[in-house]
Every structure is written in C-alpha cells, then in structure tokens.
Write a protein that holds these residues in place. Sequence first.
Motif, PDB file in Angstrom:
ATOM      1  N   ARG A   1       0.828  -1.202   0.000  1.00  0.00           N
ATOM      2  CA  ARG A   1       0.000   0.000   0.000  1.00  0.00           C
ATOM      3  C   ARG A   1       0.871   1.265   0.000  1.00  0.00           C
ATOM      4  O   ARG A   1       0.487   2.289  -0.558  1.00  0.00           O
ATOM      5  CB  ARG A   1      -0.930  -0.015   1.219  1.00  0.00           C
ATOM      6  N   ALA A   2       2.060   1.173   0.611  1.00  0.00           N
ATOM      7  CA  ALA A   2       2.910   2.362   0.785  1.00  0.00           C
ATOM      8  C   ALA A   2       3.730   2.697  -0.451  1.00  0.00           C
ATOM      9  O   ALA A   2       4.294   3.794  -0.519  1.00  0.00           O
ATOM     10  CB  ALA A   2       3.848   2.148   1.974  1.00  0.00           C
ATOM     11  N   VAL A   3       3.813   1.788  -1.417  1.00  0.00           N
ATOM     12  CA  VAL A   3       4.768   1.981  -2.515  1.00  0.00           C
ATOM     13  C   VAL A   3       4.076   2.019  -3.874  1.00  0.00           C
ATOM     14  O   VAL A   3       2.914   1.650  -4.009  1.00  0.00           O
ATOM     15  CB  VAL A   3       5.840   0.862  -2.521  1.00  0.00           C
ATOM     16  N   ASP A   4       4.852   2.481  -4.859  1.00  0.00           N
ATOM     17  CA  ASP A   4       4.388   2.406  -6.251  1.00  0.00           C
ATOM     18  C   ASP A   4       4.683   1.033  -6.839  1.00  0.00           C
ATOM     19  O   ASP A   4       3.816   0.410  -7.432  1.00  0.00           O
ATOM     20  CB  ASP A   4       5.084   3.481  -7.084  1.00  0.00           C
ATOM     21  N   ASP A   5       5.942   0.582  -6.687  1.00  0.00           N
ATOM     22  CA  ASP A   5       6.368  -0.671  -7.312  1.00  0.00           C
ATOM     23  C   ASP A   5       6.937  -1.607  -6.257  1.00  0.00           C
ATOM     24  O   ASP A   5       7.567  -1.166  -5.299  1.00  0.00           O
ATOM     25  CB  ASP A   5       7.436  -0.395  -8.376  1.00  0.00           C
ATOM     26  N   LEU A   6       6.740  -2.911  -6.466  1.00  0.00           N
ATOM     27  CA  LEU A   6       7.102  -3.907  -5.451  1.00  0.00           C
ATOM     28  C   LEU A   6       8.050  -4.944  -6.038  1.00  0.00           C
ATOM     29  O   LEU A   6       7.762  -5.547  -7.076  1.00  0.00           O
ATOM     30  CB  LEU A   6       5.818  -4.591  -4.959  1.00  0.00           C
ATOM     31  N   PHE A   7       9.200  -5.119  -5.373  1.00  0.00           N
ATOM     32  CA  PHE A   7      10.218  -6.091  -5.792  1.00  0.00           C
ATOM     33  C   PHE A   7      10.186  -7.283  -4.838  1.00  0.00           C
ATOM     34  O   PHE A   7      10.320  -7.097  -3.623  1.00  0.00           O
ATOM     35  CB  PHE A   7      11.614  -5.468  -5.743  1.00  0.00           C
ATOM     36  N   ILE A   8      10.049  -8.483  -5.385  1.00  0.00           N
ATOM     37  CA  ILE A   8      10.032  -9.677  -4.543  1.00  0.00           C
ATOM     38  C   ILE A   8      11.434 -10.259  -4.468  1.00  0.00           C
ATOM     39  O   ILE A   8      12.027 -10.605  -5.490  1.00  0.00           O
ATOM     40  CB  ILE A   8       9.077 -10.737  -5.100  1.00  0.00           C
ATOM     41  N   ALA A   9      11.953 -10.360  -3.255  1.00  0.00           N
ATOM     42  CA  ALA A   9      13.318 -10.873  -3.060  1.00  0.00           C
ATOM     43  C   ALA A   9      13.396 -11.807  -1.863  1.00  0.00           C
ATOM     44  O   ALA A   9      14.455 -11.968  -1.261  1.00  0.00           O
ATOM     45  CB  ALA A   9      14.300  -9.713  -2.913  1.00  0.00           C
ATOM     46  N   VAL A  10      12.259 -12.413  -1.489  1.00  0.00           N
ATOM     47  CA  VAL A  10      12.294 -13.419  -0.422  1.00  0.00           C
ATOM     48  C   VAL A  10      12.800 -14.738  -0.978  1.00  0.00           C
ATOM     49  O   VAL A  10      12.809 -14.951  -2.193  1.00  0.00           O
ATOM     50  CB  VAL A  10      10.888 -13.664   0.196  1.00  0.00           C
ATOM     51  N   VAL A  11      13.226 -15.643  -0.084  1.00  0.00           N
ATOM     52  CA  VAL A  11      13.587 -16.987  -0.530  1.00  0.00           C
ATOM     53  C   VAL A  11      12.316 -17.755  -0.879  1.00  0.00           C
ATOM     54  O   VAL A  11      11.227 -17.437  -0.395  1.00  0.00           O
ATOM     55  CB  VAL A  11      14.371 -17.753   0.559  1.00  0.00           C
ATOM     56  N   GLY A  12      12.453 -18.772  -1.737  1.00  0.00           N
ATOM     57  CA  GLY A  12      11.321 -19.632  -2.057  1.00  0.00           C
ATOM     58  C   GLY A  12      11.092 -20.648  -0.955  1.00  0.00           C
ATOM     59  O   GLY A  12      11.619 -20.512   0.149  1.00  0.00           O
ATOM     60  N   GLY A  13      10.294 -21.657  -1.265  1.00  0.00           N
ATOM     61  CA  GLY A  13      10.044 -22.707  -0.286  1.00  0.00           C
ATOM     62  C   GLY A  13       8.686 -22.559   0.365  1.00  0.00           C
ATOM     63  O   GLY A  13       7.967 -21.591   0.109  1.00  0.00           O
ATOM     64  N   PRO A  14       8.348 -23.523   1.226  1.00  0.00           N
ATOM     65  CA  PRO A  14       6.983 -23.557   1.786  1.00  0.00           C
ATOM     66  C   PRO A  14       6.626 -22.321   2.618  1.00  0.00           C
ATOM     67  O   PRO A  14       5.472 -21.900   2.634  1.00  0.00           O
ATOM     68  CB  PRO A  14       6.971 -24.835   2.649  1.00  0.00           C
ATOM     69  N   ASP A  15       7.606 -21.720   3.301  1.00  0.00           N
ATOM     70  CA  ASP A  15       7.279 -20.596   4.190  1.00  0.00           C
ATOM     71  C   ASP A  15       6.763 -19.372   3.435  1.00  0.00           C
ATOM     72  O   ASP A  15       6.061 -18.535   4.006  1.00  0.00           O
ATOM     73  CB  ASP A  15       8.521 -20.166   4.994  1.00  0.00           C
ATOM     74  N   THR A  16       7.178 -19.211   2.188  1.00  0.00           N
ATOM     75  CA  THR A  16       6.779 -18.017   1.430  1.00  0.00           C
ATOM     76  C   THR A  16       5.813 -18.350   0.295  1.00  0.00           C
ATOM     77  O   THR A  16       5.435 -17.448  -0.459  1.00  0.00           O
ATOM     78  CB  THR A  16       8.019 -17.325   0.832  1.00  0.00           C
ATOM     79  N   ALA A  17       5.408 -19.604   0.156  1.00  0.00           N
ATOM     80  CA  ALA A  17       4.553 -19.988  -0.979  1.00  0.00           C
ATOM     81  C   ALA A  17       3.260 -19.175  -0.987  1.00  0.00           C
ATOM     82  O   ALA A  17       2.557 -19.105   0.026  1.00  0.00           O
ATOM     83  CB  ALA A  17       4.257 -21.478  -0.922  1.00  0.00           C
ATOM     84  N   GLY A  18       2.980 -18.541  -2.101  1.00  0.00           N
ATOM     85  CA  GLY A  18       1.729 -17.799  -2.274  1.00  0.00           C
ATOM     86  C   GLY A  18       1.602 -16.570  -1.406  1.00  0.00           C
ATOM     87  O   GLY A  18       0.504 -16.020  -1.259  1.00  0.00           O
ATOM     88  N   CYS A  19       2.705 -16.056  -0.857  1.00  0.00           N
ATOM     89  CA  CYS A  19       2.584 -14.935   0.094  1.00  0.00           C
ATOM     90  C   CYS A  19       2.233 -13.624  -0.604  1.00  0.00           C
ATOM     91  O   CYS A  19       1.750 -12.690   0.035  1.00  0.00           O
ATOM     92  CB  CYS A  19       3.835 -14.802   0.948  1.00  0.00           C
ATOM     93  N   VAL A  20       2.472 -13.530  -1.899  1.00  0.00           N
ATOM     94  CA  VAL A  20       1.986 -12.362  -2.644  1.00  0.00           C
ATOM     95  C   VAL A  20       0.596 -12.714  -3.161  1.00  0.00           C
ATOM     96  O   VAL A  20       0.420 -13.324  -4.213  1.00  0.00           O
ATOM     97  CB  VAL A  20       2.948 -11.965  -3.780  1.00  0.00           C
ATOM     98  N   THR A  21      -0.394 -12.337  -2.359  1.00  0.00           N
ATOM     99  CA  THR A  21      -1.788 -12.723  -2.573  1.00  0.00           C
ATOM    100  C   THR A  21      -2.521 -11.668  -3.410  1.00  0.00           C
ATOM    101  O   THR A  21      -1.975 -10.603  -3.710  1.00  0.00           O
ATOM    102  CB  THR A  21      -2.495 -12.803  -1.209  1.00  0.00           C
ATOM    103  N   ALA A  22      -3.767 -11.973  -3.746  1.00  0.00           N
ATOM    104  CA  ALA A  22      -4.615 -10.988  -4.424  1.00  0.00           C
ATOM    105  C   ALA A  22      -4.719  -9.716  -3.589  1.00  0.00           C
ATOM    106  O   ALA A  22      -4.743  -8.600  -4.133  1.00  0.00           O
ATOM    107  CB  ALA A  22      -6.001 -11.585  -4.680  1.00  0.00           C
ATOM    108  N   GLU A  23      -4.752  -9.870  -2.280  1.00  0.00           N
ATOM    109  CA  GLU A  23      -4.854  -8.705  -1.400  1.00  0.00           C
ATOM    110  C   GLU A  23      -3.605  -7.816  -1.510  1.00  0.00           C
ATOM    111  O   GLU A  23      -3.708  -6.581  -1.536  1.00  0.00           O
ATOM    112  CB  GLU A  23      -5.055  -9.178   0.052  1.00  0.00           C
ATOM    113  N   VAL A  24      -2.441  -8.440  -1.570  1.00  0.00           N
ATOM    114  CA  VAL A  24      -1.199  -7.668  -1.740  1.00  0.00           C
ATOM    115  C   VAL A  24      -1.227  -6.941  -3.083  1.00  0.00           C
ATOM    116  O   VAL A  24      -0.879  -5.754  -3.180  1.00  0.00           O
ATOM    117  CB  VAL A  24       0.042  -8.592  -1.635  1.00  0.00           C
ATOM    118  N   LEU A  25      -1.668  -7.633  -4.127  1.00  0.00           N
ATOM    119  CA  LEU A  25      -1.697  -7.014  -5.456  1.00  0.00           C
ATOM    120  C   LEU A  25      -2.690  -5.850  -5.485  1.00  0.00           C
ATOM    121  O   LEU A  25      -2.406  -4.796  -6.083  1.00  0.00           O
ATOM    122  CB  LEU A  25      -2.042  -8.056  -6.517  1.00  0.00           C
TER     123      LEU A  25
END
Lengths: 314, 314
Positions: B195-219
């Motif tokens: 919500r605070a930014v114009d553009d969003l860069f994803i740089a988390v590690v993959g794997g089960p802990d982050t799976a699907g964490c960029v949700t429709a709500e985030v978008l």
Amino acid sequence: MARPTLIAIGNYNDWDVEPMQAEYTLHPVASVEALAHLPEDVCADARALAFKGHAPFGGKQMDLLPNLGLIANYGVGFDAIDVAAADARGIKVTNTPDVLNDDVADLAVAMWIAQARRIPEASDWVRSGTWSEGRDFPLNRKASGRRVGILGLGRIGREIADRLAAFKTEVHYASRSEKDTPGWTYHPDYVSLARAVDDLFIAVVGGPDTAGCVTAEVLDALGPDGVLVNISRGSVVDEGALLDALERGRIRGAALDVFQDEPKIDPRFLRLDNALLQPHQGSGTGETRRAMGQLQRDNVAAFFADRPLLTPVN
Amino acid sequence: MARPTLIAIGNYNDWDVEPMQAEYTLHPVASVEALAHLPEDVCADARALAFKGHAPFGGKQMDLLPNLGLIANYGVGFDAIDVAAADARGIKVTNTPDVLNDDVADLAVAMWIAQARRIPEASDWVRSGTWSEGRDFPLNRKASGRRVGILGLGRIGREIADRLAAFKTEVHYASRSEKDTPGWTYHPDYVSLARAVDDLFIAVVGGPDTAGCVTAEVLDALGPDGVLVNISRGSVVDEGALLDALERGRIRGAALDVFQDEPKIDPRFLRLDNALLQPHQGSGTGETRRAMGQLQRDNVAAFFADRPLLTPVN
C-alpha cells in the motif's frame, strides 16, 4: 487586448496544444519546410516560436519571421537551431534542460544492462515458446563491477554516473575541465578515457563542436570487450567506424538510442545482434514530456511578459 | 588412492564438468528421475552429490544413495531440496549464495526500467522498420523517483535496494525483522508495504514458508499504478491472482524472471502486453555461473577433506 501570435513547429501532444491555444493565437506548423506556407501577416505578427524536432532551423528560416524574438526549443539539445544566426538577428533561444535528466539517465543505465543481459532477446525467448520447449537461454555478460567511462560530465552525464556508481563500477570521465566528484578519474582526452574503461557512455551535447568526436581510434581504444552506450546525438559518433567495429567485433557491442539520419537509420544496424537499438526515446515518458512542454511554455510566457527567460541558451 | 565418487545431477557447462572429472569419479545424471537408473555400486559409493535444477529432491531420492553425506546445490535457492529429509538422514546441504547477488540485482533493476520504458517493444519498433517509416514510439512511464518496496531484505534484496536508491526512489521494505538501513521504511506486513509503494520487488527466498505470500490482497494494495518485479521464485506469488490482476489492469504491469511450472509457463502470460518476461536468467552470466560452479565444488572438496563446509544451509 489581442492575444499574442505563437507559431508551434512540430508534433505536439494535446496536453501541450491546449494550454498554448488558451494563451495565444496558435499557428501549428507540421515541419520547418511548412513554415514557408504561412500567411504573410501571421509571419509578421509572430514574435515567438515554439520549436520541436530535429530538422535544421537556420538564418534562412528565421528570416521568414521578421519580428521573431524567441525560439523556445522543446528538448535539451538545441543543435537543430543555428544559435549564431539567432544571435545575429537578436533572437533569444531557450531549451528544456534538467527536467529530462532522470529519464535519459534511467534509459542509459537500463540499456547498458539490457545489452549485457540481452533482455529483448530473452523476452523473445520466452514469448516465442523456445523456453517452454526446455531450451535454456544462453549465458550472457555481467554488468556490475565494470569500469565505466562517461564522455561529457554535464547534467545528464552526472546523473548517469551517479546511478552507475551504485552498480559497483569504477567511474572515469572526460570533460572540458576536471570536476568535483566522489573520487572518479578524470581524463583529458577521449582516447585515454576509452582505453581506461570497459564500457563508454556518451553524454556530450550535440552540434558542430562534438561532431564525429567518437572516432575509430576511440572505438579501438575501447576494444573488443567494450560496449558503447549513446543517449546523446548520433552526430557525435563516426557512424561508419561504429558499424565497422560492431560488424567485425572490434568492440563487443553497443546500446544506442540515437543515430545519424534518424529515424531513417542505416540498415546495417538492423543486421547486428550485438547492438541494442532504441527509437530516440530518452525523454519519452508522459511525466517528462509534460514537464518539457511546461518549461517551453514558461519561457514563452516570460518572453511576452518581459520577464527573464528561465532557461536561455544565448 | 581411489578418487571419490561424485554424482552430478543436472546440465553442467564444460567449465564445471572438467574440474569435477579431474578430482572425482564423476557420474553425470541428466535429471532426478534418472538417478534410479544408476548402478547399485555407484549409488553405494556416492557420499556426495552435486545438485543443479529445480525438480524436487526429497527423502525418497536421498534413500537411493544410502551413504550420502552432502548435497551441494548449484544456486542460492535450495527450495527443490527437502532439507528436513536431509537433516533426518544426517545429510548436509550447501548452496551458492552471494556470488550471484550482483547479477540478480542488476537484472531486477534493468527489468523494472525496461518494463516502464518498454525497452523490448522499443527495440522491435526500430528493428521492424516502424520507426524508419516516421512513426514515433508511444510515450511510456518514468522509473526514477518512484516509491519502491522490497519484499525480503536479505542479501539480494539489499543489493536491489542499494541500486534503486541511486534512482532517487523512496525505499520501503518488509522483512522478518527491522534492519539497519539508510533511512528506509520498515513494514511489518506485505499488505502495508504494498500500500505504501508504487512498485514492489520480490526478493524473499522460495520454499513452503513463502509460498503464495503475494496474494490478491497484496496485489490490490499495490494498485492500478503499481508494477510487480519478481526475481525470486514463481511459487512466492499467487499466480492466478497475478494473471487476473494483469489482465484486468488491477495492477499496471509486471516484470518477471520466475514463474510457477517454469519453463512451461502459463500461456496467459504470453498474451499480456503489460508484462516483461524473462527466462529465469537472474544469475545467467558466464562470470557468475563460473563462480557458482567453483563454490559448489569448493563445498564438495571441503566435505571430502573433512574441512568445514563454506556455505552450509543446515
């Protein structure tokens, strides 16, 4: 009171035409040549000209407008305008510096990486389905950490260098004089600069003083691992020497936003797979083009109000 | 003394195969599935495995190699390897961090600008002759000065942020904990960041802990002027939600180097004109791939010499 007459040469966006129409009796003219077809009374009334484009505008054209006092150029580069001829006629010239620095520097840096990492070819690799078939995209070359040279450390060159420094590059530059920099290396001549760096960014102004200054000798000093990035003017480079160097691998590649005779560029460029080609879009964002039009109009308004011009060049 | 046995899964360059052959009795295996076809005595001899690729490697595969002590992954992301299963079997896992940070960050920044400035489309505009016909390339969007968010301020996220700061951006980030930064704004959750930014860069590690964490709500929090840049893993994003958002203009665009089910990506991506697509080439330079191979082999060598592993992950 009658609104002043303003002639506008070139192709303007609606967001520029509308405010010009609101303030002036506007006479849009598609090209420099079409100026000759304006009615004589319009030519006599015109004290100001909004200029946009790259076609030469010299004393002969100025003489079509006997009362001209201002040529307000749209763009930072005013090499299309014969400033000596304007001086001789008491005509002031303005340009639109600074507002486009960010866009041009952004594009220069992105073109540099896009050439090294082959971003357009990689995009085609995905969109053509080649990747889906299981074929890995070929490896390419690293950008960060290279030694970079800035030819011309003016406003735009400085913005490019500031960005490149964040990519762990070693920054060198050549300029008319040594500048106050955060430890960047000054070179008094272009060959020395090209020899000292991996990749060379051209950011000098166009015009007769810099025409052809990137010679075959400069390109050979850059050498077979070097990449040339040009966001300035095509005229600055000996284009025949550049094409030879790219075709024969005497330099590794180029990333070019500007060309001689653009947009009708030499078809030899189209056959190169080591050149990233862009259609002179350095300042081509909506945000920046609006700011350029505003600054052009601000200069025209200052002229008619007898206030100091904001960004005079003579 | 007999040379140790090394199994190498995946497709290696000659510059990796040759040094592995020089040190070990090397058994190259094209894929995880092909492991089952290795002779029993080779499987019994293999104490180390050089792993390259994205196909899952779990307990079942590990059990084919009863004396396995090391899985040396080629790449920083080791989400293909079931580390819990390795732990349970006393198998150490290593990866190749840091050596690829620059390349991935370079590509992320270049993709961000290339999406805004439409560099691949502009290249086509020149090469197709459209520009030569006199048609100006359409205006696009400015990159510098935007508010940018980094989702995951690890090694690579930090390199991206350092570069973006040179583009006069306002940097925000979300991470497991607040970090020591030059004035960047921390957000405890992804929606608040988006919500605070114009553009969003994803740089988390993959794997089960982050799976699907960029949700429709985030978008949706990113919104219709926002651009998503992903150089991490396709698994991090709810890809159906991303495709919907791109197709419906709920976000402005995306620049993607990674996808679910790559390289067989969802064909809906190919129909988008607001997405820059790259074939997972973040670390894809000769310079970096050589360094990754070297680090993988250094871990194998340390294992056989009973020295501490250089870059263990468990």
